[in-house]
Design a protein around this motif. Structure first.
Motif, PDB file in Angstrom:
ATOM      1  N   ALA A 252       0.846  -1.196   0.000  1.00 16.74           N
ATOM      2  CA  ALA A 252       0.000   0.000   0.000  1.00 16.74           C
ATOM      3  C   ALA A 252       0.885   1.251   0.000  1.00 16.74           C
ATOM      4  CB  ALA A 252      -0.914  -0.009   1.221  1.00 16.74           C
ATOM      5  N   LYS A 253       0.469   2.261  -0.748  1.00 15.21           N
ATOM      6  CA  LYS A 253       1.285   3.470  -0.907  1.00 15.21           C
ATOM      7  C   LYS A 253       1.556   4.177   0.412  1.00 15.21           C
ATOM      8  CE  LYS A 253       1.673   3.255  -5.410  1.00 15.21           C
ATOM      9  NZ  LYS A 253       2.970   2.961  -6.054  1.00 15.21           N
ATOM     10  N   GLU A 254       0.585   4.144   1.327  1.00 13.26           N
ATOM     11  CA  GLU A 254       0.813   4.826   2.608  1.00 13.26           C
ATOM     12  C   GLU A 254       1.881   4.130   3.450  1.00 13.26           C
ATOM     13  OE1 GLU A 254      -3.467   3.076   2.954  1.00 13.26           O
ATOM     14  OE2 GLU A 254      -2.049   3.665   1.384  1.00 13.26           O
ATOM     15  N   ARG A 255       2.022   2.827   3.281  1.00 11.89           N
ATOM     16  CA  ARG A 255       3.089   2.113   3.984  1.00 11.89           C
ATOM     17  C   ARG A 255       4.447   2.519   3.404  1.00 11.89           C
ATOM     18  NH1 ARG A 255       2.844  -3.933   3.791  1.00 11.89           N
ATOM     19  NH2 ARG A 255       4.072  -3.849   5.712  1.00 11.89           N
ATOM     20  N   VAL A 256       4.500   2.651   2.081  1.00 15.58           N
ATOM     21  CA  VAL A 256       5.726   3.115   1.422  1.00 15.58           C
ATOM     22  C   VAL A 256       6.057   4.531   1.886  1.00 15.58           C
ATOM     23  CG1 VAL A 256       6.739   3.749  -0.802  1.00 15.58           C
ATOM     24  CG2 VAL A 256       5.428   1.629  -0.588  1.00 15.58           C
ATOM     25  N   ARG A 257       5.043   5.381   1.927  1.00 10.27           N
ATOM     26  CA  ARG A 257       5.224   6.768   2.393  1.00 10.27           C
ATOM     27  C   ARG A 257       5.868   6.817   3.771  1.00 10.27           C
ATOM     28  NH1 ARG A 257      -0.266   8.609   4.230  1.00 10.27           N
ATOM     29  NH2 ARG A 257       0.382   7.210   5.925  1.00 10.27           N
TER      30      ARG A 257
ATOM     31  N   VAL B 266       5.292  22.515 -13.802  1.00  8.66           N
ATOM     32  CA  VAL B 266       5.152  21.085 -14.131  1.00  8.66           C
ATOM     33  C   VAL B 266       5.595  20.236 -12.937  1.00  8.66           C
ATOM     34  CG1 VAL B 266       5.904  19.230 -15.672  1.00  8.66           C
ATOM     35  CG2 VAL B 266       5.477  21.519 -16.585  1.00  8.66           C
ATOM     36  N   GLY B 267       6.690  20.650 -12.294  1.00 10.76           N
ATOM     37  CA  GLY B 267       7.168  19.925 -11.113  1.00 10.76           C
ATOM     38  C   GLY B 267       6.165  19.946  -9.983  1.00 10.76           C
ATOM     39  N   ALA B 268       5.484  21.086  -9.803  1.00  7.82           N
ATOM     40  CA  ALA B 268       4.463  21.194  -8.760  1.00  7.82           C
ATOM     41  C   ALA B 268       3.307  20.233  -9.024  1.00  7.82           C
ATOM     42  CB  ALA B 268       3.956  22.628  -8.660  1.00  7.82           C
ATOM     43  N   GLU B 269       2.923  20.109 -10.283  1.00 12.28           N
ATOM     44  CA  GLU B 269       1.856  19.169 -10.643  1.00 12.28           C
ATOM     45  C   GLU B 269       2.301  17.723 -10.405  1.00 12.28           C
ATOM     46  OE1 GLU B 269      -1.416  19.551 -11.524  1.00 12.28           O
ATOM     47  OE2 GLU B 269      -0.996  21.582 -10.821  1.00 12.28           O
ATOM     48  N   ASN B 270       3.556  17.434 -10.714  1.00 15.98           N
ATOM     49  CA  ASN B 270       4.094  16.093 -10.442  1.00 15.98           C
ATOM     50  C   ASN B 270       4.005  15.782  -8.949  1.00 15.98           C
ATOM     51  OD1 ASN B 270       4.778  15.601 -13.101  1.00 15.98           O
ATOM     52  ND2 ASN B 270       6.909  16.230 -12.871  1.00 15.98           N
ATOM     53  N   PHE B 271       4.402  16.762  -8.126  1.00  7.82           N
ATOM     54  CA  PHE B 271       4.388  16.550  -6.679  1.00  7.82           C
ATOM     55  C   PHE B 271       2.958  16.346  -6.178  1.00  7.82           C
ATOM     56  CE2 PHE B 271       4.321  17.613  -2.220  1.00  7.82           C
ATOM     57  CZ  PHE B 271       5.468  17.001  -1.741  1.00  7.82           C
ATOM     58  N   LYS B 272       2.038  17.103  -6.720  1.00  6.87           N
ATOM     59  CA  LYS B 272       0.634  16.959  -6.308  1.00  6.87           C
ATOM     60  C   LYS B 272       0.129  15.545  -6.603  1.00  6.87           C
ATOM     61  CE  LYS B 272      -2.153  20.365  -7.263  1.00  6.87           C
ATOM     62  NZ  LYS B 272      -3.080  21.284  -8.004  1.00  6.87           N
ATOM     63  N   LYS B 273       0.459  15.051  -7.799  1.00  5.16           N
ATOM     64  CA  LYS B 273       0.039  13.705  -8.194  1.00  5.16           C
ATOM     65  C   LYS B 273       0.677  12.652  -7.291  1.00  5.16           C
ATOM     66  CE  LYS B 273       0.124  10.533 -12.152  1.00  5.16           C
ATOM     67  NZ  LYS B 273       0.586  10.347 -13.562  1.00  5.16           N
ATOM     68  N   ILE B 274       1.983  12.782  -7.047  1.00  3.62           N
ATOM     69  CA  ILE B 274       2.696  11.825  -6.192  1.00  3.62           C
ATOM     70  C   ILE B 274       2.174  11.904  -4.758  1.00  3.62           C
ATOM     71  CG2 ILE B 274       4.948  11.312  -5.152  1.00  3.62           C
ATOM     72  CD1 ILE B 274       6.179  12.187  -7.879  1.00  3.62           C
ATOM     73  N   GLY B 275       1.931  13.120  -4.281  1.00  4.53           N
ATOM     74  CA  GLY B 275       1.409  13.304  -2.925  1.00  4.53           C
ATOM     75  C   GLY B 275       0.082  12.612  -2.721  1.00  4.53           C
ATOM     76  N   ARG B 276      -0.769  12.691  -3.726  1.00  3.56           N
ATOM     77  CA  ARG B 276      -2.073  12.015  -3.628  1.00  3.56           C
ATOM     78  C   ARG B 276      -1.900  10.502  -3.627  1.00  3.56           C
ATOM     79  NH1 ARG B 276      -5.147  16.082  -7.867  1.00  3.56           N
ATOM     80  NH2 ARG B 276      -5.689  17.705  -6.329  1.00  3.56           N
ATOM     81  N   GLN B 277      -0.969  10.012  -4.450  1.00  2.97           N
ATOM     82  CA  GLN B 277      -0.716   8.562  -4.477  1.00  2.97           C
ATOM     83  C   GLN B 277      -0.208   8.067  -3.124  1.00  2.97           C
ATOM     84  OE1 GLN B 277       2.066   8.339  -7.729  1.00  2.97           O
ATOM     85  NE2 GLN B 277       0.480   8.110  -9.287  1.00  2.97           N
TER      86      GLN B 277
END
Length: 466
Positions: free
Chosen positions: A181-186, A311-322
């Motif tokens: 699960a992604k939250e465990r990875v986080r 573009v980097g900010a959008e990448n971070f937003k996507k990764i943060g949600r994951q």
């Protein structure tokens, strides 16, 4: 209440109820390393774990919490004395339980009524030699692929090395890291970032083929050259930025007062969930230039990365949600990445106006400290042919100027606004609408920069915008 007292309570319960209770896990490992931490003790019970935990809570005056009825795991929170977890032992004996654990340094046990250490996998020897080694080969990682990351996390937080065979097994099985699960990875990543030398271990994650499986954008960042201000490719620069950020954390080498430095540390040590804010900034540092691969362009003037911060900010937003970061954590990272170039622009001005400073603080908001720290780390990690001593000196002066202004703004009594929305509606006969907010923002900026000082001046100033 001391750890010894808590263990004594468990020993008396074991004798009274004729059960076997063992100390295992991190507390036992850290005590052998002579680390002084708030007690966080794992007890394995061969008997009724729930009944034992409840009785322990009553004697220790703690709070009983069910963690998992299915797996018989219970927690007792002892005020000012740490946390004690109780779980039912796997198998018939403690040796059976230890064989299912991840690494030799975690597969140690001691009965609460004894000083004899149970060590099936030479964990004590690995502790002495600073080695992380799995207990039973590849099956450890196949049973729970998160252990691929946990191995590196333990190495980082303990300052250890991976056993060569362990590293080889992790690399061979790295593809499995997409399964947990992604939250465990986080959580494992953020624990890794608690190390003061986490850049070294992020590089190790990359060598083991884990990093780009966790963050696929990392693969895009590799090999993207950025001549001029940089001496490394985008990925190498990002790792160096993390390294410089950790150096900055250590000594805060700025021309600031001790009070101002304490203010910065206080900001970065503030908890966001169970982790300090600084842990999230380290994650942001790794990803702050992730927008460059898609925005690289060339012309007669050289190589450019226009809008890479967006573009980097959008990448971070996507990764943060994951990773299931909180909205606050995502918004902070997005703001930092969007604004990390701003101090460089200010350093290039002959004179920084009050309006420019106001706009900077308006846009960075609660992330101001994060933006300034990352900006300086970013500058220090870029040592291309276009960077000279003057560039660094001017940039650092701006960072210090903004830190001082932010400290003053944050610690002084807030000056009340000269007017509000009702004043605008009454004076200009305006209906409620978004226009009021825009007018108030203009008045706030003018007040902050000293253009207006009274309500009457504010109304005259705003008339030209009506």
């Amino acid at each position: 209440m001391t750890a010894e007292k808590l263990i004594d309570i468990a020993a008396k319960l074991a004798g009274k109820n004729k059960t076997k209770i063992y100390i295992t896990g991190g507390y036992l490992r850290d005590s052998l390393l002579q680390k002084e931490n708030i007690p966080d003790i794992d007890f394995v019970v061969y008997g009724d774990a729930k009944r034992t935990a409840k009785a322990f809570a009553k004697t220790a005056k703690g709070i009983f919490v069910k963690l998992s009825e299915e797996f018989n795991i219970y927690r007792v929170v002892c005020k000012d004395a740490g946390i004690c977890d109780f779980s039912k032992g796997r198998g018939k004996r403690i040796e059976d339980d230890l064989r299912e654990r991840d690494f030799s340094v975690n597969a140690l046990a001691r009965e609460v009524k004894s000083d004899e250490l149970i060590d099936l996998f030479n964990g004590v020897n690995d502790l002495k030699n600073g080695i992380i080694r799995e207990t039973t080969g590849k099956s450890v990682f196949k049973d729970d692929p998160l252990r691929l990351l946990r191995a590196v996390r333990f190495a980082a937080t303990l300052g250890f090395k991976l056993h060569p065979k362990t590293a080889k097994n992790i690399k061979a099985l790295s593809g499995l890291i997409t399964k947990p699960a992604k939250e465990r990875v986080r959580d494992e990543l953020l624990k890794l970032f608690t190390s003061k030398n986490s850049a070294e271990y992020v590089l190790l994650l990359d060598k083991l083929r884990l990093l780009e499986r966790i963050f696929p954008v990392i693969k895009e960042m590799k090999g993207v050259s950025q001549p001029g201000f940089h001496h490394l490719d985008v990925f190498g620069h990002s790792l160096e930025c993390l390294n410089k950020l950790e150096e900055i954390y250590t000594d805060l080498d700025f021309n600031l007062s001790s009070g101002q430095k304490s203010f910065i540390r206080g900001k970065m040590n503030r908890k966001t969930g169970q982790f300090d804010r600084s842990m999230f900034l380290k994650l942001t540092a790794v990803l702050h230039d992730s927008g460059k691969p898609k925005t690289k362009s060339k012309d007669k003037k050289g190589t450019h990365f226009y809008t890479h911060e967006l573009v980097g900010a959008e990448n971070f937003k996507k990764i943060g949600r994951q990773l299931k970061l909180s909205n606050e954590e995502i918004n902070t990272g997005v703001t930092v990445i969007k604004c990390h170039l701003r101090t460089g622009y200010l350093a290039g001005l002959k004179k920084i106006s009050k309006k420019a400073v106001y706009n900077f603080f308006r846009d960075t908001g609660e992330a101001t400290t994060d933006v300034l720290l990352l900006s300086w780390a970013d500058r220090l990690s870029a040592r291309g042919v276009k960077v000279d001593k003057k560039t660094l000196t001017e940039h650092k002066k701006v960072i210090e100027q903004l830190f001082k202004a932010y400290y003053k703004m944050s610690t002084e009594t807030k000056v009340p606004l000269l007017l509000n929305g009702h004043d605008l509606m009454k004076h200009f006969k305006l209906p409620p609408s978004p226009v009021l907010g825009k007018l108030l923002e203009k008045a706030k900026e003018a007040q902050a920069t000293g253009k207006i000082k009274t309500k009457e001046e504010a109304l005259r100033f705003l008339r030209k915008f009506i």
